[in-house]
Write a protein that holds these residues in place. Structure first.
Motif, PDB file in Angstrom:
ATOM      1  N   VAL A  52      18.795  34.568  79.104  1.00 17.48           N
ATOM      2  CA  VAL A  52      19.600  33.605  78.349  1.00 17.48           C
ATOM      3  C   VAL A  52      20.994  34.179  78.162  1.00 17.48           C
ATOM      4  CG1 VAL A  52      19.879  32.368  76.160  1.00 17.48           C
ATOM      5  CG2 VAL A  52      17.587  32.685  77.122  1.00 17.48           C
ATOM      6  N   ILE A  53      22.002  33.369  78.473  1.00 19.16           N
ATOM      7  CA  ILE A  53      23.401  33.703  78.181  1.00 19.16           C
ATOM      8  C   ILE A  53      23.795  32.859  76.978  1.00 19.16           C
ATOM      9  CG2 ILE A  53      25.767  33.707  79.033  1.00 19.16           C
ATOM     10  CD1 ILE A  53      24.552  33.811  81.891  1.00 19.16           C
ATOM     11  N   LEU A  54      24.134  33.509  75.873  1.00 19.76           N
ATOM     12  CA  LEU A  54      24.292  32.811  74.594  1.00 19.76           C
ATOM     13  C   LEU A  54      25.666  33.055  73.988  1.00 19.76           C
ATOM     14  CD1 LEU A  54      22.977  31.223  72.217  1.00 19.76           C
ATOM     15  CD2 LEU A  54      22.061  33.419  71.423  1.00 19.76           C
ATOM     16  N   ASP A  55      26.430  31.983  73.834  1.00 16.24           N
ATOM     17  CA  ASP A  55      27.738  32.078  73.179  1.00 16.24           C
ATOM     18  C   ASP A  55      27.531  32.284  71.685  1.00 16.24           C
ATOM     19  OD1 ASP A  55      30.557  31.977  72.964  1.00 16.24           O
ATOM     20  OD2 ASP A  55      30.445  29.881  72.351  1.00 16.24           O
ATOM     21  N   ILE A  56      28.374  33.095  71.077  1.00 15.51           N
ATOM     22  CA  ILE A  56      28.190  33.411  69.672  1.00 15.51           C
ATOM     23  C   ILE A  56      28.644  32.278  68.757  1.00 15.51           C
ATOM     24  CG2 ILE A  56      30.405  34.487  69.084  1.00 15.51           C
ATOM     25  CD1 ILE A  56      28.676  36.851  67.953  1.00 15.51           C
ATOM     26  N   GLY A  57      29.510  31.391  69.269  1.00 13.71           N
ATOM     27  CA  GLY A  57      30.009  30.284  68.459  1.00 13.71           C
ATOM     28  C   GLY A  57      29.572  28.942  69.010  1.00 13.71           C
ATOM     29  N   LYS A  75      10.637  37.602  74.291  1.00  8.68           N
ATOM     30  CA  LYS A  75      11.340  38.830  74.660  1.00  8.68           C
ATOM     31  C   LYS A  75      12.290  38.602  75.826  1.00  8.68           C
ATOM     32  CE  LYS A  75       7.698  41.967  73.076  1.00  8.68           C
ATOM     33  NZ  LYS A  75       6.779  43.065  73.464  1.00  8.68           N
ATOM     34  N   VAL A  76      12.601  37.338  76.123  1.00  6.82           N
ATOM     35  CA  VAL A  76      13.501  37.028  77.226  1.00  6.82           C
ATOM     36  C   VAL A  76      14.824  37.768  77.037  1.00  6.82           C
ATOM     37  CG1 VAL A  76      14.390  34.945  76.081  1.00  6.82           C
ATOM     38  CG2 VAL A  76      14.573  35.164  78.559  1.00  6.82           C
ATOM     39  N   PRO A  77      15.375  38.382  78.082  1.00  7.69           N
ATOM     40  CA  PRO A  77      16.673  39.047  77.942  1.00  7.69           C
ATOM     41  C   PRO A  77      17.755  38.075  77.492  1.00  7.69           C
ATOM     42  CG  PRO A  77      15.615  39.676  80.000  1.00  7.69           C
ATOM     43  CD  PRO A  77      14.804  38.560  79.433  1.00  7.69           C
ATOM     44  N   VAL A  78      18.594  38.512  76.553  1.00  5.58           N
ATOM     45  CA  VAL A  78      19.685  37.683  76.031  1.00  5.58           C
ATOM     46  C   VAL A  78      20.984  38.463  76.118  1.00  5.58           C
ATOM     47  CG1 VAL A  78      20.622  36.477  74.023  1.00  5.58           C
ATOM     48  CG2 VAL A  78      18.147  36.454  74.437  1.00  5.58           C
ATOM     49  N   ILE A  79      21.978  37.863  76.759  1.00  6.74           N
ATOM     50  CA  ILE A  79      23.324  38.427  76.796  1.00  6.74           C
ATOM     51  C   ILE A  79      24.229  37.550  75.931  1.00  6.74           C
ATOM     52  CG2 ILE A  79      25.351  38.929  78.217  1.00  6.74           C
ATOM     53  CD1 ILE A  79      23.530  39.630  80.494  1.00  6.74           C
ATOM     54  N   ALA A  98      19.721  41.480  70.967  1.00  6.01           N
ATOM     55  CA  ALA A  98      20.465  41.159  72.186  1.00  6.01           C
ATOM     56  C   ALA A  98      20.355  42.322  73.166  1.00  6.01           C
ATOM     57  CB  ALA A  98      21.935  40.889  71.873  1.00  6.01           C
ATOM     58  N   ASP A  99      20.335  42.013  74.452  1.00  4.52           N
ATOM     59  CA  ASP A  99      20.259  43.048  75.484  1.00  4.52           C
ATOM     60  C   ASP A  99      21.636  43.532  75.903  1.00  4.52           C
ATOM     61  OD1 ASP A  99      17.207  43.089  76.685  1.00  4.52           O
ATOM     62  OD2 ASP A  99      17.751  41.174  75.805  1.00  4.52           O
ATOM     63  N   ASP A 100      22.655  42.706  75.677  1.00  6.09           N
ATOM     64  CA  ASP A 100      24.017  43.098  76.041  1.00  6.09           C
ATOM     65  C   ASP A 100      24.984  42.192  75.288  1.00  6.09           C
ATOM     66  OD1 ASP A 100      26.126  44.399  77.236  1.00  6.09           O
ATOM     67  OD2 ASP A 100      25.441  44.068  79.288  1.00  6.09           O
ATOM     68  N   ILE A 119      17.605  42.276  83.121  1.00  7.22           N
ATOM     69  CA  ILE A 119      16.308  41.839  83.625  1.00  7.22           C
ATOM     70  C   ILE A 119      15.455  43.043  84.005  1.00  7.22           C
ATOM     71  CG2 ILE A 119      15.142  40.606  85.496  1.00  7.22           C
ATOM     72  CD1 ILE A 119      17.518  38.645  85.487  1.00  7.22           C
ATOM     73  N   ARG A 120      16.076  44.029  84.655  1.00  7.98           N
ATOM     74  CA  ARG A 120      15.341  45.232  85.058  1.00  7.98           C
ATOM     75  C   ARG A 120      14.807  45.978  83.837  1.00  7.98           C
ATOM     76  NH1 ARG A 120      19.139  47.373  87.565  1.00  7.98           N
ATOM     77  NH2 ARG A 120      18.649  46.587  89.639  1.00  7.98           N
TER      78      ARG A 120
END
Length: 238
Positions: A52-57, A75-79, A98-100, A119-120
């Protein structure tokens, strides 16, 4: 051809979504878009995503609040994406799971590398190998390549999700009900026949006609087991 994997892009800025959709396409990712927190959470409840790519706003809820909701069940990776480069915000996002954390603007090559890394790491955290070899079959769960003798094998989204599920639970017996819940998020008793169809199609693609290369085993009346080391006596062939 490499296998596309699903990414959920959550951002209310249409220009950012267009930019990312094009860039992610070059990395062979298939993008689903959401401009609100509500839409994102609804999509996450319906299907599985690699990241998941998630905007903070976001217009209806803050991105960090959405992140907290995601971490309650997944536990899906979230950036996290943000225009702010403040250390406190980064620490808070990482503490929430968050993962990144990536600050806009950013370069696409680096962003794709961050996605692959996230993902890795998630695969490693679950004890799942990112690269699996069984004879002449190679399964790369980070870059989404599946090859036999160097030739690409193309899987449907359902087949790929099913394969990932088997690999994540390698050598464990998975019941029909567990698999169907994982694939669809809900269970209907008349779905067992459809599951057999999916498994048969997956077997045909990854096992081929090679005698003795049994990877997905049927446990009669119960479910299936993915194994690179078969155990005679427990199995029957569908």
């Amino acid at each position: 051809m490499s296998i596309s994997q699903a990414i959920l892009l959550v951002d209310d800025d249409i220009q950012i979504r267009r930019f990312l959709k094009v860039g992610l396409g070059t990395g062979n990712f298939k993008v689903s878009e959401a401009r609100t927190a509500a839409a994102a959470l609804a999509l996450l409840a319906e299907q599985e995503f690699a990241l998941v790519i998630l905007d903070i706003g976001l217009p209806d809820r803050g991105g960090l609040e959405v992140l907290s909701e995601i971490r309650k069940t997944s536990k899906v990776p979230v950036i996290i994406l943000s225009v702010r480069n403040d250390e406190a915000g980064k620490v808070q996002a990482l503490d929430l799971g968050a993962d990144d954390y990536v600050t806009k603007p950013f370069g696409m090559p680096e962003f794709l590398a961050r996605i692959r890394t996230a993902i890795r790491h998630r695969l490693q955290s679950t004890g799942t190998q990112s690269l699996i070899r069984v004879g002449d079959l190679e399964i790369d769960l980070v870059n989404y390549h599946i090859r036999r003798n160097g030739t690409e094998i193309q899987l449907t989204r359902t087949e790929l999700t099913l394969l990932r599920l088997f690999i994540e639970h390698q050598d464990k017996v998975l019941t029909h009900e567990f698999i169907l819940r994982s694939l669809r998020g809900r269970y209907h008793t008349n779905d067992a026949q459809y599951l057999r169809v999916y498994v048969r199609a997956l077997r045909n693609k990854i096992e081929g006609d090679h005698v003795g290369r049994k990877i997905i085993h049927t446990i009669t009346g119960i479910g299936y087991r993915f194994s690179m080391t078969p155990q005679p006596g427990l199995l029957s062939v569908e």
